[in-house]
Design a protein around this motif. Sequence first.
Motif, PDB file in Angstrom:
ATOM      1  N   GLU A  27       0.818  -1.207   0.000  1.00 58.28           N
ATOM      2  CA  GLU A  27       0.000   0.000   0.000  1.00 58.28           C
ATOM      3  C   GLU A  27       0.857   1.265   0.000  1.00 58.28           C
ATOM      4  OE1 GLU A  27      -3.262  -0.030  -0.289  1.00 58.28           O
ATOM      5  OE2 GLU A  27      -3.296  -2.230  -0.288  1.00 58.28           O
ATOM      6  N   LEU A  28       0.331   2.329  -0.616  1.00 51.69           N
ATOM      7  CA  LEU A  28       0.986   3.622  -0.582  1.00 51.69           C
ATOM      8  C   LEU A  28       0.840   4.247   0.806  1.00 51.69           C
ATOM      9  CD1 LEU A  28      -0.184   5.090  -4.019  1.00 51.69           C
ATOM     10  CD2 LEU A  28       2.083   4.179  -3.453  1.00 51.69           C
ATOM     11  N   ALA A  29       1.853   4.985   1.232  1.00 48.01           N
ATOM     12  CA  ALA A  29       1.838   5.671   2.528  1.00 48.01           C
ATOM     13  C   ALA A  29       1.458   4.719   3.656  1.00 48.01           C
ATOM     14  CB  ALA A  29       0.878   6.862   2.481  1.00 48.01           C
ATOM     15  N   ARG A  30       1.974   3.502   3.595  1.00 51.18           N
ATOM     16  CA  ARG A  30       1.601   2.486   4.579  1.00 51.18           C
ATOM     17  C   ARG A  30       2.070   2.852   5.990  1.00 51.18           C
ATOM     18  NH1 ARG A  30       5.413   0.384   1.089  1.00 51.18           N
ATOM     19  NH2 ARG A  30       7.483  -0.014   1.961  1.00 51.18           N
ATOM     20  N   GLU A  31       3.112   3.658   6.099  1.00 52.21           N
ATOM     21  CA  GLU A  31       3.635   4.022   7.423  1.00 52.21           C
ATOM     22  C   GLU A  31       2.769   5.058   8.126  1.00 52.21           C
ATOM     23  OE1 GLU A  31       5.341   4.509   4.619  1.00 52.21           O
ATOM     24  OE2 GLU A  31       7.065   3.139   4.590  1.00 52.21           O
ATOM     25  N   THR A  32       1.875   5.722   7.397  1.00 54.07           N
ATOM     26  CA  THR A  32       1.065   6.786   7.996  1.00 54.07           C
ATOM     27  C   THR A  32      -0.395   6.380   8.163  1.00 54.07           C
ATOM     28  OG1 THR A  32       0.571   7.784   5.832  1.00 54.07           O
ATOM     29  CG2 THR A  32       2.572   8.535   6.975  1.00 54.07           C
ATOM     30  N   ARG A  33      -0.709   5.124   7.983  1.00 55.09           N
ATOM     31  CA  ARG A  33      -2.100   4.676   8.057  1.00 55.09           C
ATOM     32  C   ARG A  33      -2.727   4.957   9.419  1.00 55.09           C
ATOM     33  NH1 ARG A  33      -4.715   1.411   4.403  1.00 55.09           N
ATOM     34  NH2 ARG A  33      -3.879   1.787   2.318  1.00 55.09           N
ATOM     35  N   LEU A  34      -1.998   4.652  10.495  1.00 53.34           N
ATOM     36  CA  LEU A  34      -2.562   4.866  11.822  1.00 53.34           C
ATOM     37  C   LEU A  34      -2.746   6.350  12.108  1.00 53.34           C
ATOM     38  CD1 LEU A  34      -3.541   3.692  14.495  1.00 53.34           C
ATOM     39  CD2 LEU A  34      -1.181   3.724  15.304  1.00 53.34           C
ATOM     40  N   ARG A  35      -1.779   7.159  11.728  1.00 52.47           N
ATOM     41  CA  ARG A  35      -1.896   8.606  11.961  1.00 52.47           C
ATOM     42  C   ARG A  35      -3.129   9.165  11.274  1.00 52.47           C
ATOM     43  NH1 ARG A  35       3.106  12.296  10.303  1.00 52.47           N
ATOM     44  NH2 ARG A  35       2.408  11.769   8.203  1.00 52.47           N
ATOM     45  N   GLU A  36      -3.381   8.730  10.041  1.00 51.61           N
ATOM     46  CA  GLU A  36      -4.561   9.201   9.322  1.00 51.61           C
ATOM     47  C   GLU A  36      -5.841   8.658   9.950  1.00 51.61           C
ATOM     48  OE1 GLU A  36      -4.549  11.497   6.886  1.00 51.61           O
ATOM     49  OE2 GLU A  36      -2.429  11.636   7.400  1.00 51.61           O
ATOM     50  N   LEU A  83      -2.958   7.143  24.045  1.00 53.13           N
ATOM     51  CA  LEU A  83      -1.790   6.273  24.214  1.00 53.13           C
ATOM     52  C   LEU A  83      -1.851   5.159  23.178  1.00 53.13           C
ATOM     53  CD1 LEU A  83      -1.739   5.941  28.115  1.00 53.13           C
ATOM     54  CD2 LEU A  83      -0.526   7.592  26.689  1.00 53.13           C
ATOM     55  N   ILE A  84      -0.770   4.987  22.447  1.00 50.31           N
ATOM     56  CA  ILE A  84      -0.696   3.948  21.423  1.00 50.31           C
ATOM     57  C   ILE A  84       0.258   2.869  21.920  1.00 50.31           C
ATOM     58  CG2 ILE A  84      -0.100   3.432  19.022  1.00 50.31           C
ATOM     59  CD1 ILE A  84      -0.577   6.432  18.424  1.00 50.31           C
ATOM     60  N   ASP A  85      -0.275   1.690  22.162  1.00 45.85           N
ATOM     61  CA  ASP A  85       0.521   0.577  22.673  1.00 45.85           C
ATOM     62  C   ASP A  85       1.083  -0.206  21.495  1.00 45.85           C
ATOM     63  OD1 ASP A  85       1.690  -1.284  24.310  1.00 45.85           O
ATOM     64  OD2 ASP A  85      -0.151  -2.418  24.648  1.00 45.85           O
ATOM     65  N   CYS A  86       2.393  -0.193  21.335  1.00 45.21           N
ATOM     66  CA  CYS A  86       3.021  -0.833  20.173  1.00 45.21           C
ATOM     67  C   CYS A  86       3.549  -2.218  20.526  1.00 45.21           C
ATOM     68  CB  CYS A  86       4.177   0.022  19.667  1.00 45.21           C
ATOM     69  SG  CYS A  86       3.679   1.635  19.049  1.00 45.21           S
ATOM     70  N   PRO A  87       3.602  -3.109  19.540  1.00 46.97           N
ATOM     71  CA  PRO A  87       4.228  -4.419  19.779  1.00 46.97           C
ATOM     72  C   PRO A  87       5.731  -4.242  19.995  1.00 46.97           C
ATOM     73  CG  PRO A  87       3.670  -4.139  17.459  1.00 46.97           C
ATOM     74  CD  PRO A  87       3.071  -2.979  18.175  1.00 46.97           C
ATOM     75  N   PRO A  88       6.368  -5.203  20.661  1.00 50.72           N
ATOM     76  CA  PRO A  88       7.793  -5.069  20.961  1.00 50.72           C
ATOM     77  C   PRO A  88       8.700  -5.187  19.747  1.00 50.72           C
ATOM     78  CG  PRO A  88       6.975  -7.217  21.656  1.00 50.72           C
ATOM     79  CD  PRO A  88       5.775  -6.427  21.242  1.00 50.72           C
ATOM     80  N   SER A  89       8.197  -5.752  18.645  1.00 53.47           N
ATOM     81  CA  SER A  89       9.015  -5.865  17.448  1.00 53.47           C
ATOM     82  C   SER A  89       9.015  -4.536  16.702  1.00 53.47           C
ATOM     83  CB  SER A  89       8.473  -6.969  16.536  1.00 53.47           C
ATOM     84  OG  SER A  89       7.142  -6.671  16.151  1.00 53.47           O
ATOM     85  N   LEU A  90      10.046  -4.318  15.894  1.00 52.52           N
ATOM     86  CA  LEU A  90      10.172  -3.057  15.154  1.00 52.52           C
ATOM     87  C   LEU A  90       9.713  -3.244  13.713  1.00 52.52           C
ATOM     88  CD1 LEU A  90      13.606  -1.905  16.588  1.00 52.52           C
ATOM     89  CD2 LEU A  90      11.337  -1.062  17.179  1.00 52.52           C
ATOM     90  N   GLY A  91       8.445  -3.695  13.560  1.00 55.68           N
ATOM     91  CA  GLY A  91       7.887  -3.915  12.238  1.00 55.68           C
ATOM     92  C   GLY A  91       7.017  -2.763  11.783  1.00 55.68           C
ATOM     93  N   LEU A  92       6.174  -3.031  10.797  1.00 58.01           N
ATOM     94  CA  LEU A  92       5.340  -1.995  10.189  1.00 58.01           C
ATOM     95  C   LEU A  92       4.308  -1.447  11.164  1.00 58.01           C
ATOM     96  CD1 LEU A  92       4.817  -0.411   7.649  1.00 58.01           C
ATOM     97  CD2 LEU A  92       3.389  -2.291   6.802  1.00 58.01           C
ATOM     98  N   LEU A  93       3.790  -2.288  12.059  1.00 57.74           N
ATOM     99  CA  LEU A  93       2.809  -1.807  13.029  1.00 57.74           C
ATOM    100  C   LEU A  93       3.451  -0.818  14.007  1.00 57.74           C
ATOM    101  CD1 LEU A  93       0.831  -5.079  13.868  1.00 57.74           C
ATOM    102  CD2 LEU A  93       0.177  -3.233  12.324  1.00 57.74           C
TER     103      LEU A  93
END
Length: 205
Positions: free
Chosen positions: A42-51, A64-74
Amino acid sequence: TYEALIGATAAAANILHNPRLGLSLLPSSTALAGAEVELVPELARETRLREAIKSLVDRYDYILIDCPPSLGLLTLNGLVAARNGLIIPVQCEYLALEGIGQLTQTIQRVRNALFPELRIRGVVLTMFDGRTRLSVDVVNEVKRFFPGQVFQAIIPRSVRLAEAPSYGQPITEYAPESSGAYAYAALAQEMLEGDGIHIPQSQVT
């Protein structure tokens, strides 16, 4: 969260409200793991949550955004959506120190390519056991690595903190007199005071 990330529904449509605790939750499910793969082309996949949460920003005092411990796309989506700063929890364990260097590199890459305003709001030391030399050494090392950015409140290793999720309760309800509850109340107060909000600690839950 999955439906909001892939654009199937608006984030506001999936929010669960808890008037008793005074908070709202945009929950996730096992389907969220699939977003890591589905968003790749997908285009602009890194900004999906912000949008996805843009329309929610003015409705809440804090998001508060709880992120997974891995450094992936989420996690990358979470970093790009962190408008007011990043809170980094660090367990007082040796392996946690190993990941700090990688995390700081990722933060710098996000600043360079996607979100120059990304800043570290603070580092929270967790699972601290004052009886061990390792915990004390980790605290000192993290403070050296992040000078002036480590919260004074330190979260102790606590049986009550480990038990609370299994009962579906926050620590302030499950064991309000425990050391873990007091530590998180102190952390909340420290964060509020950093924003110029002064609340008696007895009212911080």
